[in-house]
Design an enzyme around this catalytic site. Structure first.
Site, PDB file in Angstrom:
ATOM      1  N   GLN A 101      -6.494  34.296  32.614  1.00  0.00           N
ATOM      2  CA  GLN A 101      -6.407  35.586  34.236  1.00  0.00           C
ATOM      3  C   GLN A 101      -5.136  34.999  34.584  1.00  0.00           C
ATOM      4  O   GLN A 101      -4.582  35.422  35.885  1.00  0.00           O
ATOM      5  CB  GLN A 101      -7.772  35.226  34.643  1.00  0.00           C
ATOM      6  CG  GLN A 101      -9.144  36.329  33.752  1.00  0.00           C
ATOM      7  CD  GLN A 101     -10.257  35.886  34.728  1.00  0.00           C
ATOM      8  OE1 GLN A 101     -10.782  35.961  35.627  1.00  0.00           O
ATOM      9  NE2 GLN A 101     -10.765  33.746  34.025  1.00  0.00           N
ATOM     10  N   ASP A 104       0.879  31.957  35.222  1.00  0.00           N
ATOM     11  CA  ASP A 104       1.990  31.000  34.673  1.00  0.00           C
ATOM     12  C   ASP A 104       2.980  30.298  33.630  1.00  0.00           C
ATOM     13  O   ASP A 104       2.995  29.432  33.627  1.00  0.00           O
ATOM     14  CB  ASP A 104       1.046  29.760  35.633  1.00  0.00           C
ATOM     15  CG  ASP A 104      -0.746  28.794  35.099  1.00  0.00           C
ATOM     16  OD1 ASP A 104      -1.211  28.760  35.756  1.00  0.00           O
ATOM     17  OD2 ASP A 104      -0.411  29.296  33.322  1.00  0.00           O
ATOM     18  N   HIS A 119      -3.965  39.919  33.772  1.00  0.00           N
ATOM     19  CA  HIS A 119      -3.679  39.708  34.603  1.00  0.00           C
ATOM     20  C   HIS A 119      -2.002  40.079  34.662  1.00  0.00           C
ATOM     21  O   HIS A 119      -1.712  39.456  35.863  1.00  0.00           O
ATOM     22  CB  HIS A 119      -4.307  38.665  35.653  1.00  0.00           C
ATOM     23  CG  HIS A 119      -5.709  39.435  35.902  1.00  0.00           C
ATOM     24  ND1 HIS A 119      -6.077  37.877  36.413  1.00  0.00           N
ATOM     25  CD2 HIS A 119      -6.167  40.108  35.995  1.00  0.00           C
ATOM     26  CE1 HIS A 119      -7.721  38.901  36.670  1.00  0.00           C
ATOM     27  NE2 HIS A 119      -7.628  39.395  35.854  1.00  0.00           N
ATOM     28  N   CYS A 127       9.324  48.773  40.272  1.00  0.00           N
ATOM     29  CA  CYS A 127       9.257  49.916  41.360  1.00  0.00           C
ATOM     30  C   CYS A 127       8.076  51.045  41.493  1.00  0.00           C
ATOM     31  O   CYS A 127       8.261  51.692  40.248  1.00  0.00           O
ATOM     32  CB  CYS A 127      10.812  50.313  41.469  1.00  0.00           C
ATOM     33  SG  CYS A 127      10.575  51.045  42.567  1.00  0.00           S
ATOM     34  N   CYS A 149      16.953  51.748  44.132  1.00  0.00           N
ATOM     35  CA  CYS A 149      16.229  52.949  45.199  1.00  0.00           C
ATOM     36  C   CYS A 149      16.234  52.721  46.493  1.00  0.00           C
ATOM     37  O   CYS A 149      15.430  53.263  47.785  1.00  0.00           O
ATOM     38  CB  CYS A 149      14.837  53.195  44.026  1.00  0.00           C
ATOM     39  SG  CYS A 149      13.627  52.912  44.725  1.00  0.00           S
ATOM     40  N   GLY A 186     -12.175  27.213  33.518  1.00  0.00           N
ATOM     41  CA  GLY A 186     -12.047  27.162  34.874  1.00  0.00           C
ATOM     42  C   GLY A 186     -11.762  28.611  35.539  1.00  0.00           C
ATOM     43  O   GLY A 186     -10.663  28.677  36.232  1.00  0.00           O
ATOM     44  N   VAL A 213     -15.774  22.268  36.398  1.00  0.00           N
ATOM     45  CA  VAL A 213     -16.164  20.710  37.748  1.00  0.00           C
ATOM     46  C   VAL A 213     -17.490  21.132  38.467  1.00  0.00           C
ATOM     47  O   VAL A 213     -18.144  20.421  38.796  1.00  0.00           O
ATOM     48  CB  VAL A 213     -14.721  20.708  38.333  1.00  0.00           C
ATOM     49  CG1 VAL A 213     -13.484  19.817  37.934  1.00  0.00           C
ATOM     50  CG2 VAL A 213     -14.880  21.587  39.771  1.00  0.00           C
ATOM     51  N   ALA A 231     -11.044  19.830  33.301  1.00  0.00           N
ATOM     52  CA  ALA A 231     -10.305  20.841  31.735  1.00  0.00           C
ATOM     53  C   ALA A 231      -9.461  19.772  31.209  1.00  0.00           C
ATOM     54  O   ALA A 231     -10.177  18.952  30.052  1.00  0.00           O
ATOM     55  CB  ALA A 231      -9.587  21.996  32.789  1.00  0.00           C
TER      56      ALA A 231
HETATM   57  N1  APR Z   1     -10.783  21.758  35.807  1.00  0.00           N
HETATM   58  C1  APR Z   1     -11.642  22.571  35.303  1.00  0.00           C
HETATM   59  N2  APR Z   1     -11.901  23.594  36.085  1.00  0.00           N
HETATM   60  C2  APR Z   1     -11.999  23.472  37.453  1.00  0.00           C
HETATM   61  C3  APR Z   1     -10.783  22.444  38.023  1.00  0.00           C
HETATM   62  C4  APR Z   1     -10.029  22.265  37.118  1.00  0.00           C
HETATM   63  N3  APR Z   1      -9.281  20.272  37.216  1.00  0.00           N
HETATM   64  N4  APR Z   1     -10.431  22.917  39.416  1.00  0.00           N
HETATM   65  C5  APR Z   1     -11.190  24.274  39.570  1.00  0.00           C
HETATM   66  N5  APR Z   1     -11.873  24.521  38.691  1.00  0.00           N
HETATM   67  C6  APR Z   1     -12.854  25.538  38.527  1.00  0.00           C
HETATM   68  C7  APR Z   1     -13.423  26.304  40.022  1.00  0.00           C
HETATM   69  O1  APR Z   1     -15.076  24.892  39.864  1.00  0.00           O
HETATM   70  C8  APR Z   1     -13.920  27.268  39.874  1.00  0.00           C
HETATM   71  O2  APR Z   1     -15.235  27.895  39.438  1.00  0.00           O
HETATM   72  O3  APR Z   1     -12.253  26.580  38.323  1.00  0.00           O
HETATM   73  C9  APR Z   1     -12.624  27.734  39.066  1.00  0.00           C
HETATM   74  C10 APR Z   1     -11.127  28.700  39.478  1.00  0.00           C
HETATM   75  O4  APR Z   1     -12.576  30.164  40.444  1.00  0.00           O
HETATM   76  P1  APR Z   1     -11.403  30.655  41.060  1.00  0.00           P
HETATM   77  O5  APR Z   1     -10.358  30.179  42.299  1.00  0.00           O
HETATM   78  O6  APR Z   1     -12.240  32.155  41.514  1.00  0.00           O
HETATM   79  O7  APR Z   1      -9.777  30.936  39.928  1.00  0.00           O
HETATM   80  P2  APR Z   1     -10.093  32.874  38.365  1.00  0.00           P
HETATM   81  O8  APR Z   1     -11.218  32.558  38.166  1.00  0.00           O
HETATM   82  O9  APR Z   1      -9.581  32.030  37.740  1.00  0.00           O
HETATM   83  O10 APR Z   1     -10.185  33.685  39.817  1.00  0.00           O
HETATM   84  C11 APR Z   1     -10.002  34.956  39.164  1.00  0.00           C
HETATM   85  O11 APR Z   1      -9.534  36.193  40.514  1.00  0.00           O
HETATM   86  O12 APR Z   1      -8.442  36.060  42.133  1.00  0.00           O
HETATM   87  C12 APR Z   1      -8.297  36.362  41.266  1.00  0.00           C
HETATM   88  O13 APR Z   1      -6.636  37.504  40.218  1.00  0.00           O
HETATM   89  C13 APR Z   1      -6.707  36.499  40.538  1.00  0.00           C
HETATM   90  O14 APR Z   1      -6.903  36.026  37.927  1.00  0.00           O
HETATM   91  C14 APR Z   1      -7.457  35.822  39.002  1.00  0.00           C
HETATM   92  C15 APR Z   1      -9.181  35.942  39.181  1.00  0.00           C
END
Ligand code: APR
Length: 262
Positions: A101, A104, A119, A127, A149, A186, A213, A231
């Protein structure tokens, strides 16, 4: 915990098709905050005002204030041991594909070659008005990049309210529906349709191994093995366990048929 790492490693060694679904949490240790944890991006930027396609169409300059900050973080970030560990599992032939998702590029920089960018990726800009597309590197500078444009360009990442790129969607869902094991790393699994992938895999009979975590909406619902921790630390331990299991397996095989070296 180590017993669970062993169980997970055994599943991965046995599985004929293992996938990984990753979210922002895997890149936190590379210096990119996630979205929904304390101090996350959506705490600082309201996703309604900065993360929807409607917001971008209405106020692109404002949305670019957030995008510029994010692009500085992305430029600085380097793969951490969780990224390189998944790259190693791919090289060992036990990880078939990563569905991320994240935008980066750190999986690829961490050595993985089979990555589906669910994503999108900000390396190109489009554009929304005349559909021209540009390479982001060519247009780096002060202020939001503009199309010939005159309109402000949007990075080719998926904003809320936009569809998932069709090829990524189809490939991911096909793979999820036929895999034997799924690593979920994560992600809070709060965003759809990415959060339907673990359920699809589960219905296909896959074992769900979750690394986070903290427990998520998946943990008591589809997860079979929950590995709680950062992770980079958990993936490093998992890779070591898989490596030693594969070495033992090879040793046993050689004992069985010494003539047949692999
Ligand atoms: N190691 C493992 N897990 C981790 C760590 C780490 N060091 N740090 C944070 N986390 C976990 C958090 O506990 C959380 O459950 O990673 C998760 C991140 O969740 P979000 O912030 O909701 O990110 P994500 O699930 O990727 O979001 C999905 O939402 O905002 C949109 O497009 C954006 O791709 C993104 C999508």
């Amino acid at each position: 915990m180590h017993e669970n790492i062993k169980k997970a490693a055994h599943i991965i060694c046995q599985s004929k098709q293992t996938l990984a679904l990753t979210g922002a949490g895997i890149s936190v240790e590379s210096g990119i905050p996630d979205f929904r944890s304390p101090g996350g991006l959506w705490e600082r930027f309201d996703p309604i005002e900065y993360g929807t396609i409607e917001a971008f169409r209405a106020e692109p300059e404002k949305v670019w204030l957030m995008l510029q900050e994010v692009s500085v973080l992305l430029d600085r970030a380097r793969p951490n041991p969780a990224h390189t560990g998944l790259g190693q599992l791919e090289k060992m032939g036990v990880l078939h594909c990563i569905i991320t998702q994240n935008i980066d590029n750190l999986h690829q920089e961490g050595g993985a070659t089979n990555v589906i960018e669910y994503h999108g990726n900000p390396k190109t800009l489009s554009c929304l008005w005349c559909s021209q597309r540009y390479s982001a590197d060519e247009l780096k500078g002060d202020g939001p990049p503009k199309c010939s444009c005159g309109k402000i360009l949007k990075p080719d990442v998926v904003f809320f309210g936009e569809p998932i790129p069709i090829k990524a969607l189809q490939e991911s869902h096909e793979l999820a529906s036929s895999c034997e094991a799924l690593l979920v790393l994560g992600t809070s699994a709060e965003v759809t349709p990415a959060n339907t992938i673990p359920r699809m895999a589960k219905i296909a009979g896959a074992t769900i191994i979750e690394i986070n975590v903290t427990p998520t909406v998946l943990t008591n619902y589809v997860t079979d093995i929950f590995l709680q921790g950062k992770a980079s630390e958990v993936v490093t331990e998992l890779v070591q366990e898989v490596e030693s299991m594969m070495a033992q397996h090879e040793k046993k095989r050689l004992c069985r048929d010494p003539g047949k070296r692999s």
